[in-house]
Scaffold this active site. Structure first.
Site, short mmCIF file in Angstrom:
data_model
loop_
_atom_site.label_atom_id
_atom_site.label_comp_id
_atom_site.label_asym_id
_atom_site.label_seq_id
_atom_site.Cartn_x
_atom_site.Cartn_y
_atom_site.Cartn_z
N SER A 169 0.81 -1.35 0.03
CA SER A 169 -0.07 0.07 -0.22
C SER A 169 0.74 1.20 0.02
O SER A 169 1.84 1.59 -0.77
CB SER A 169 -1.05 0.00 1.36
OG SER A 169 -2.02 0.89 1.14
N ARG A 220 -12.33 7.02 8.89
CA ARG A 220 -11.74 5.75 9.21
C ARG A 220 -12.85 4.90 8.42
O ARG A 220 -12.73 3.76 7.72
CB ARG A 220 -11.57 5.30 10.51
CG ARG A 220 -11.12 4.04 10.66
CD ARG A 220 -9.81 3.56 9.95
NE ARG A 220 -9.25 2.30 10.27
CZ ARG A 220 -8.35 1.54 9.84
NH1 ARG A 220 -7.37 2.26 9.08
NH2 ARG A 220 -7.92 0.54 10.21
N ASP A 276 -8.53 -6.31 -4.91
CA ASP A 276 -8.04 -5.15 -4.63
C ASP A 276 -8.53 -4.01 -5.71
O ASP A 276 -8.00 -3.89 -6.54
CB ASP A 276 -6.64 -5.05 -4.23
CG ASP A 276 -5.95 -3.75 -3.74
OD1 ASP A 276 -6.85 -2.82 -3.68
OD2 ASP A 276 -4.84 -3.64 -3.73
N HIS A 278 -8.08 -4.95 -0.74
CA HIS A 278 -6.84 -4.40 -0.55
C HIS A 278 -6.25 -5.07 0.81
O HIS A 278 -4.89 -5.33 0.84
CB HIS A 278 -6.82 -3.05 -0.28
CG HIS A 278 -5.60 -1.90 -0.15
ND1 HIS A 278 -4.73 -2.32 -0.93
CD2 HIS A 278 -4.97 -1.28 0.82
CE1 HIS A 278 -3.69 -1.38 -0.66
NE2 HIS A 278 -3.98 -0.84 0.63
#
Lengths: 367, 367
Positions: A149, A218, A314, A347
């Site tokens: 990432s 978040r 992802d 992901h």
């Protein structure tokens, strides 16, 4: 010196640390963890770069949450990155909130926290701070840099900005630039934080953070870390603690309860201003931009070897972005291996049990 | 009566209106628009059902924004749904904020706005309110019901709950249930609204709404209406009014500026509590749930004919969801035509120029 598990470390480097955006930090602090021992000729160092909301506790207990390291599946005794063989380093990124210089740090010029006076940083700045740490540790060249990432963005940046200081680059579930959709999701998160009246232009007290806004940020981000199929498999439309829906606004569905928990637990371990700065650094990330948009030129002449891994589900940094990097590396004549791994977990797959990824990393380090 | 363009209409029906969740409204208001004339035997009526944030102004100017109707590409003179031939009806959904009963309505029992005292509603309740409108208009059976997105959910619900009252069902870019990911995105939006201190448990004054929270909710949702490729094509990483990035938190990228605009303009035309109620109704939507999870059983015995349309880049209600409906209709022996149309525009494709969609609707209505 014993550099086994769990010893908090940091270096404080006085003197100007210049930033890509034109700003300057009057001193630089880098907090880091190491595992294993550096060998005599300092040739066994591996740097692990962490993702947006992670930290240097890659293989040791997190001091705030008490949870095990975030990549113990990859790093640790008997794992592909074994501290028995390698000197493993992981540093909290510049802009972070776990000890490295960031908006929660004290500006030595006036003794007050930087907050939003902290200069906007880039992925390149994060990597530059890591080079200072290597200087301090006496490491001229890394055997490898490994990241997933945002960590993968740093790994790729090592190859472009400091090609002589790293032999092997492992970039997992990542991209060479932030897409419009990536930027859009980050902007939602930033707006959620800044819309929280407790944010106060970034000048909140440590015990009164903009928790609601950060939790919403978040939650939005967390959806992008999981796949639609993964969410369906994990939660579907299953209800939370109930035989029937409540016809109300409580968390009727398990996925709602899960998301709310993700938001609430995040605010206990992460700083809102750090979230602003790090997401901004990611949005600015475009490795090809200084090379007229030509990614192959960014890698031209790089002596590094590359291994790339992507995951089928992802959609945050989809396989197409890894393929773009591979094509550029091919065009630049750089040796690269690439594999797309099957996974339903989106992901987040790179943080989960991924035996094939482990085999790729192990083989690449040993080669 | 002349039922041409642009005449605001509403019916107020005294007496209890029972809801699926067990609640009861002491009276029901349905605000609607009509286009064209109902024929002598009331056989030319077509009901258009609107999506989450749209309204009854399907083919006439929106009274608040002054913008043209939201589906003038499909509905209007010379279009597939031509008021010259059809009596076109579009009603603001139950729970909405454009005149139908919703949280902004006055509770006749105490003269105060319902706000969060409004009962939680379902898609089935929205459709039930529409049947009351048809009763009022003297329409026993619709020639067709047409809807996209949440409008498609209503259209499918017509076929299941009121099969004798509709001949043809057109469901576009929709699903027979909300997925875990769909619920998750809605929950983020609701949490953003409820986290805004101005929300005040829903008791905000009309001139002091939780605009920041609603804007964040809209921004998050808006990303799901567009495709990654569409965002890249439309914005990419292009900068806003600048030759270089600002290294700050202003809207450097065009996609940021666009999203902020979407958020700001939305709060001028939509009510935050309505957004909570309508998203909740969508989350509760699962057409198969009362039939033991067997969608074919939901459609069993339906005399309706169906046309379904999906779009390749729609990841909110992807083609797989339409295929699931088609399989269930096939199993139920119901006649159905289905086409997946190529489009780079994501979920929003159904609101944009879509000549093939227009041909499908025109042919299906004429058949």
């Amino acid at each position: 010196m014993d550099q086994r598990f769990g010893l908090d470390k940091r270096i404080i480097l006085p003197g100007d640390f210049p930033l890509a955006g034109g700003g300057v930090l009057p001193e630089l602090t880098v907090a880091y963890e190491t595992y294993g021992r550096l060998n005599a000729n300092a040739s066994n160092a591996i740097l692990i770069c962490h993702a947006l909301t992670l930290d240097q506790y890659v293989a040791s207990t997190h001091p705030r949450t008490g949870k095990p390291g975030w990549w113990t599946r990859l790093v640790g005794p008997g794992k592909p990155v074994d501290p028995e063989h390698w000197f493993v380093i992981c540093a909290n990124v510049l802009g972070g909130c776990m000890g490295s210089s960031g908006p929660t740090s004290i500006d030595p010029r006036d003794g007050q926290p930087y907050a939003m006076r902290f200069p906007v940083i880039t992925i390149g700045d994060m990597v530059a701070a890591q080079t200072r740490l290597l200087d301090h540790l006496g490491i001229a060249q890394l055997h490898a840099v490994i990241g997933g990432s945002m960590g993968g963005m740093q790994a790729l940046t090592w190859a472009v900005n400091h090609p002589a200081r790293v032999q092997k680059v492992v970039a997992i579930a990542t991209a060479a630039r932030h897409s419009a959709q990536n930027i859009a999701f980050h902007e939602v998160g930033r707006q959620a934080i800044m819309a929280d009246p407790k944010w106060q232009g970034g000048l909140y007290a440590p015990d009164a953070p903009p928790a609601d806004g950060l939790a919403v940020a978040r939650m939005a981000a967390h959806i992008t870390y999981l796949s639609e199929a993964g969410l369906t498999e994990k939660f579907g439309r299953r209800l939370q603690n109930r035989d029937a829906v409540s016809f109300g606004f409580d968390a009727d569905f398990q996925v709602e309860s899960y998301l709310r928990h993700q938001g609430l637990s995040f605010v206990e371990r992460f700083d809102a201003n750090s979230y602003l700065y790090i997401t901004r650094a990611m949005d600015y990330f475009d490795l090809a931009e200084p090379f007229g948009g030509n990614l192959a030129r960014a890698f031209a002449g790089s002596p590094c070897r590359f291994a790339l891994v992507s995951f089928t589900s992802d959609w945050l940094y989809p396989t197409a972005e890894s393929r773009r990097i591979v094509r550029a590396l091919n065009a630049a004549g750089a040796p690269v291996s690439f594999v797309e791994l099957e996974s339903p977990f989106g992901h987040d797959a790179f943080l989960l049990d991924a035996p094939e990824m482990n085999r790729v990393v192990h083989g690449f380090l040993a080669a």
